[in-house]
Design an enzyme around this catalytic site. Sequence first.
Site, PDB file in Angstrom:
ATOM      1  N   GLY A   1       0.784  -1.235   0.000  1.00 35.63           N
ATOM      2  CA  GLY A   1       0.000   0.000   0.000  1.00 35.63           C
ATOM      3  C   GLY A   1       0.814   1.283   0.000  1.00 35.63           C
TER       4      GLY A   1
ATOM      5  N   GLU B   1      -2.563  23.996   4.870  1.00 35.05           N
ATOM      6  CA  GLU B   1      -1.901  23.304   3.758  1.00 35.05           C
ATOM      7  C   GLU B   1      -2.362  23.962   2.466  1.00 35.05           C
ATOM      8  OE1 GLU B   1      -1.034  18.739   5.331  1.00 35.05           O
ATOM      9  OE2 GLU B   1      -2.889  19.122   4.238  1.00 35.05           O
TER      10      GLU B   1
ATOM     11  N   ARG C   1      -6.999  26.290  14.357  1.00 35.96           N
ATOM     12  CA  ARG C   1      -7.484  26.593  13.000  1.00 35.96           C
ATOM     13  C   ARG C   1      -6.774  25.661  12.044  1.00 35.96           C
ATOM     14  NH1 ARG C   1      -7.955  33.053  12.064  1.00 35.96           N
ATOM     15  NH2 ARG C   1      -6.061  33.291  13.295  1.00 35.96           N
TER      16      ARG C   1
ATOM     17  N   LEU D   1       1.110   3.803   2.312  1.00 35.75           N
ATOM     18  CA  LEU D   1       1.904   4.193   3.481  1.00 35.75           C
ATOM     19  C   LEU D   1       3.258   3.477   3.491  1.00 35.75           C
ATOM     20  CD1 LEU D   1       1.808   5.744   6.273  1.00 35.75           C
ATOM     21  CD2 LEU D   1       1.271   3.527   7.257  1.00 35.75           C
ATOM     22  N   ALA D   2       3.225   2.186   3.190  1.00 32.06           N
ATOM     23  CA  ALA D   2       4.467   1.401   3.196  1.00 32.06           C
ATOM     24  C   ALA D   2       5.428   1.925   2.136  1.00 32.06           C
ATOM     25  CB  ALA D   2       4.150  -0.066   2.940  1.00 32.06           C
TER      26      ALA D   2
ATOM     27  N   LEU E   1      14.861  32.641  15.963  1.00 34.71           N
ATOM     28  CA  LEU E   1      15.786  31.511  15.930  1.00 34.71           C
ATOM     29  C   LEU E   1      15.280  30.607  14.801  1.00 34.71           C
ATOM     30  CD1 LEU E   1      18.029  29.782  17.462  1.00 34.71           C
ATOM     31  CD2 LEU E   1      16.105  28.555  18.409  1.00 34.71           C
TER      32      LEU E   1
ATOM     33  N   GLY F   1       6.649  12.988  16.519  1.00 34.21           N
ATOM     34  CA  GLY F   1       8.054  12.808  16.155  1.00 34.21           C
ATOM     35  C   GLY F   1       8.667  14.033  15.498  1.00 34.21           C
TER      36      GLY F   1
ATOM     37  N   ARG G   1       7.343  27.598  15.108  1.00 33.79           N
ATOM     38  CA  ARG G   1       6.947  27.139  13.764  1.00 33.79           C
ATOM     39  C   ARG G   1       7.327  25.671  13.607  1.00 33.79           C
ATOM     40  NH1 ARG G   1      10.188  29.604   9.363  1.00 33.79           N
ATOM     41  NH2 ARG G   1       9.212  31.598   9.778  1.00 33.79           N
TER      42      ARG G   1
ATOM     43  N   HIS H   1      -3.188  15.135  15.620  1.00 34.69           N
ATOM     44  CA  HIS H   1      -1.924  15.869  15.505  1.00 34.69           C
ATOM     45  C   HIS H   1      -1.950  17.216  16.250  1.00 34.69           C
ATOM     46  CE1 HIS H   1      -1.295  12.899  12.515  1.00 34.69           C
ATOM     47  NE2 HIS H   1      -1.644  13.571  11.447  1.00 34.69           N
TER      48      HIS H   1
HETATM   49  P1  NDP Z   1      -4.064   1.223   1.556  1.00 32.74           P
HETATM   50  O1  NDP Z   1      -5.514   1.387   1.302  1.00 32.74           O
HETATM   51  O2  NDP Z   1      -3.113   1.525   0.462  1.00 32.74           O
HETATM   52  O3  NDP Z   1      -3.908  -0.280   2.092  1.00 32.74           O
HETATM   53  C1  NDP Z   1      -2.706  -0.893   2.431  1.00 32.74           C
HETATM   54  C2  NDP Z   1      -2.734  -2.364   2.056  1.00 32.74           C
HETATM   55  O4  NDP Z   1      -3.620  -3.098   2.880  1.00 32.74           O
HETATM   56  C3  NDP Z   1      -3.211  -2.619   0.668  1.00 32.74           C
HETATM   57  O5  NDP Z   1      -2.143  -2.461  -0.244  1.00 32.74           O
HETATM   58  C4  NDP Z   1      -3.736  -4.029   0.729  1.00 32.74           C
HETATM   59  O6  NDP Z   1      -2.719  -4.930   0.317  1.00 32.74           O
HETATM   60  C5  NDP Z   1      -3.999  -4.282   2.195  1.00 32.74           C
HETATM   61  N1  NDP Z   1      -5.432  -4.520   2.410  1.00 32.74           N
HETATM   62  C6  NDP Z   1      -6.466  -3.792   1.947  1.00 32.74           C
HETATM   63  N2  NDP Z   1      -7.637  -4.317   2.347  1.00 32.74           N
HETATM   64  C7  NDP Z   1      -7.330  -5.393   3.099  1.00 32.74           C
HETATM   65  C8  NDP Z   1      -8.100  -6.369   3.788  1.00 32.74           C
HETATM   66  N3  NDP Z   1      -9.429  -6.317   3.800  1.00 32.74           N
HETATM   67  N4  NDP Z   1      -7.456  -7.353   4.446  1.00 32.74           N
HETATM   68  C9  NDP Z   1      -6.106  -7.411   4.443  1.00 32.74           C
HETATM   69  N5  NDP Z   1      -5.325  -6.526   3.785  1.00 32.74           N
HETATM   70  C10 NDP Z   1      -5.925  -5.536   3.136  1.00 32.74           C
HETATM   71  O7  NDP Z   1      -3.716   2.059   2.844  1.00 32.74           O
HETATM   72  P2  NDP Z   1      -2.492   3.010   3.164  1.00 32.74           P
HETATM   73  O8  NDP Z   1      -1.232   2.313   2.856  1.00 32.74           O
HETATM   74  O9  NDP Z   1      -2.743   4.338   2.579  1.00 32.74           O
HETATM   75  O10 NDP Z   1      -2.662   3.175   4.743  1.00 32.74           O
HETATM   76  C11 NDP Z   1      -2.419   2.120   5.669  1.00 32.74           C
HETATM   77  C12 NDP Z   1      -2.870   2.572   7.047  1.00 32.74           C
HETATM   78  O11 NDP Z   1      -2.135   3.726   7.435  1.00 32.74           O
HETATM   79  C13 NDP Z   1      -4.326   2.977   7.108  1.00 32.74           C
HETATM   80  O12 NDP Z   1      -4.827   2.639   8.363  1.00 32.74           O
HETATM   81  C14 NDP Z   1      -4.281   4.482   6.938  1.00 32.74           C
HETATM   82  O13 NDP Z   1      -5.407   5.086   7.518  1.00 32.74           O
HETATM   83  C15 NDP Z   1      -3.004   4.804   7.701  1.00 32.74           C
HETATM   84  N6  NDP Z   1      -2.367   6.041   7.271  1.00 32.74           N
HETATM   85  C16 NDP Z   1      -1.950   6.186   5.982  1.00 32.74           C
HETATM   86  C17 NDP Z   1      -1.278   7.346   5.600  1.00 32.74           C
HETATM   87  C18 NDP Z   1      -0.751   7.475   4.203  1.00 32.74           C
HETATM   88  O14 NDP Z   1      -0.016   8.445   3.960  1.00 32.74           O
HETATM   89  N7  NDP Z   1      -1.073   6.586   3.284  1.00 32.74           N
HETATM   90  C19 NDP Z   1      -1.037   8.456   6.552  1.00 32.74           C
HETATM   91  C20 NDP Z   1      -1.495   8.172   7.899  1.00 32.74           C
HETATM   92  C21 NDP Z   1      -2.133   7.011   8.218  1.00 32.74           C
HETATM   93  P3  NDP Z   1      -3.034  -6.291  -0.452  1.00 32.74           P
HETATM   94  O15 NDP Z   1      -4.256  -6.105  -1.261  1.00 32.74           O
HETATM   95  O16 NDP Z   1      -1.784  -6.504  -1.257  1.00 32.74           O
HETATM   96  O17 NDP Z   1      -3.172  -7.310   0.626  1.00 32.74           O
HETATM   97  C1  BG6 Z   2      -2.012  13.081   7.923  1.00 30.72           C
HETATM   98  C2  BG6 Z   2      -3.326  13.568   7.392  1.00 30.72           C
HETATM   99  O1  BG6 Z   2      -2.208  12.332   9.094  1.00 30.72           O
HETATM  100  O2  BG6 Z   2      -1.186  14.206   8.210  1.00 30.72           O
HETATM  101  C3  BG6 Z   2      -3.120  14.436   6.171  1.00 30.72           C
HETATM  102  O3  BG6 Z   2      -4.125  12.434   7.042  1.00 30.72           O
HETATM  103  C4  BG6 Z   2      -2.154  15.564   6.469  1.00 30.72           C
HETATM  104  O4  BG6 Z   2      -4.350  14.981   5.723  1.00 30.72           O
HETATM  105  C5  BG6 Z   2      -0.895  15.007   7.082  1.00 30.72           C
HETATM  106  O5  BG6 Z   2      -1.871  16.216   5.251  1.00 30.72           O
HETATM  107  C6  BG6 Z   2       0.020  16.132   7.525  1.00 30.72           C
HETATM  108  O6  BG6 Z   2       1.246  15.582   7.877  1.00 30.72           O
HETATM  109  P1  BG6 Z   2       2.591  16.334   7.514  1.00 30.72           P
HETATM  110  O7  BG6 Z   2       3.652  15.535   8.164  1.00 30.72           O
HETATM  111  O8  BG6 Z   2       2.670  16.334   6.022  1.00 30.72           O
HETATM  112  O9  BG6 Z   2       2.453  17.723   8.055  1.00 30.72           O
END
Ligand code: NDP
Ligand code: BG6
Length: 492
Positions: free
Chosen positions: A17, A221, A341, A19-20, A409, A186, A380, A245
């Site tokens: 996905g 943003e 805000r 995030l990874a 600063l 962090g 900031r 946050h």
């Molecule tokens: P995705 O929707 O891209 O899902 C990640 C992976 O989860 C998919 O690639 C899929 O892999 C697997 N998946 C989806 N549905 C299921 C299921 N029903 N059962 C098992 N595996 C499943 O999510 P993100 O990577 O965007 O986000 C992951 C988490 O991190 C979420 O909880 C999101 O809210 C949180 N998050 C994400 C951020 C971001 O920047 N993306 C920021 C902050 C939080 P596969 O189909 O290969 O198994």
């Molecule tokens: C995420 C929110 O948790 O934080 C986004 O889902 C937001 O909407 C983001 O943009 C902001 O994080 P950063 O590190 O980019 O300021």
Amino acid sequence: MNPTGICNLIIILGISGDLARKKIMPTLWTLYNKDLLPNNSHVIGFARSNLTVASLRDKVTPHVNLKNEAEQVKYDRFWMKHVEYVRTGSGTIDEQYASLNQLIKDKYELKFARCNRLFYFALPPHVYSDVAKAIKHNAIAHKGAWTRLVLEKPFGSDLESSNNLSTQLSALFSEDQIYRMDHYLGKEMLQNILPFRFANQVYEPLWNRKSIESVEILFKESFGTYGRGGYFDKFGIIRDVVQNHLLQALVLVAMDEPSTLSAQDVRNQKVKLLKSMRTLVKDDVVLGQYVGNLRSAKHEESRFGYVDDPTVSNSSQTATYSLTILHIDNDRWRGVPFVIRAGKAMDLNQIEIRIYFKTYPNLYSSNDNGEDPQNILIMRIQPNEAILQRMRFKRPGIENELLESTMSLIYSDKFKNADIVDAYERLLLDIFQNSQVNFVRTDELEEAWRVFTPVLHQIDAGEIKPYHYEFGSSTLKEGDALLIKYGLIGLI
Ligand code: NDP
Ligand code: BG6
């Protein structure tokens, strides 16, 4: 051969996905590149997609910045020696995790005496509970090794759903195994709030209702939510950034000094502060939703309003901007409004904490009421971390005039060679070091939802409607009346 040593397995669930790809893997690479990952660390990507290490690498590499050939060589080694991909089988969830466990036993536990297991939930939140159960029943570490779970927000969508998830998790794992990630904790400036307040003698005597008129957490943003509607439309700005946050930033500004810096003491103080926070009411909320700005040539996206996103319904009432005023009923803060805000699609990227000091009549007052420019302390958070203090000075020269200027600063000027680490880097290291101080505890989360849930339910029921603002606006002008009600003229 007898197994020896310790290995650390970082098992990324849902590694296919967003995030990874964008955050977790680039951060692990950075830690590896800086030699900060513990010895014998291995990444096991676990997901349903038909992937290989090579195809995973192709997804991650655009989010990584390789500076030279030596880094390129090290990057190759990282992928070849430290990453593997395991596809979940087609069986039940218990079978999937049992077979992951078998793989770990065969491949790692025959070689190492102990294998710690860090399960990173890069998964949609609705599967958290079933996955935690399958891990508990089939795949926890043994022989003195640890098991830790890392969860990403959202942790529920209101008090009840969050409590349900917490109850399910705490039936399976202890609090010290659960790491709820709020990446703002962090960030460098949030890390600096407690040291700045308590390592100096200057501000603490002023840090209360006698000297402070109001506190503002400002989040702007300059981009919208285009393409993220599937997630954002269900959540809205308060659930997305305010309840987590920005509330965390506020709590660090407002809490009392903990007796030590242990995770227990710091989080006890945070919870104490949150317990003194009044539940937010409808009259202290103004919402906005951005519309396209056809006059702006700034960038293509600004022509589109929130509901122009194909993943959002045309009639969506989801807020992309919120002004909320919070109150803390304790001796330090009674009567001081805390303003948050937060807006998407604004004029700037600007995230700041602002402390507005009271003005009193004095020798240099411009009138008998002491209505002078306020001293404002600004921390900031981003972009370009800085601490700025707005003050009045004598204008240099022969005349005795006053002027207002800023003592500043600015980190990029002052700390030129400092390695300001990304929030994820710091937090991932914390997890290996078993430090939970920068992670959200169950009772803290419960209090955070308690403050926002009644208003969120009123918003969900359509009782608070958003005003429209144009993409690129500097503020939501309909919020001014609320600021005036609290006498916060300096914030307009
Ligand atoms: P995705 O929707 O891209 O899902 C990640 C992976 O989860 C998919 O690639 C899929 O892999 C697997 N998946 C989806 N549905 C299921 C299921 N029903 N059962 C098992 N595996 C499943 O999510 P993100 O990577 O965007 O986000 C992951 C988490 O991190 C979420 O909880 C999101 O809210 C949180 N998050 C994400 C951020 C971001 O920047 N993306 C920021 C902050 C939080 P596969 O189909 O290969 O198994
Ligand atoms: C995420 C929110 O948790 O934080 C986004 O889902 C937001 O909407 C983001 O943009 C902001 O994080 P950063 O590190 O980019 O300021």
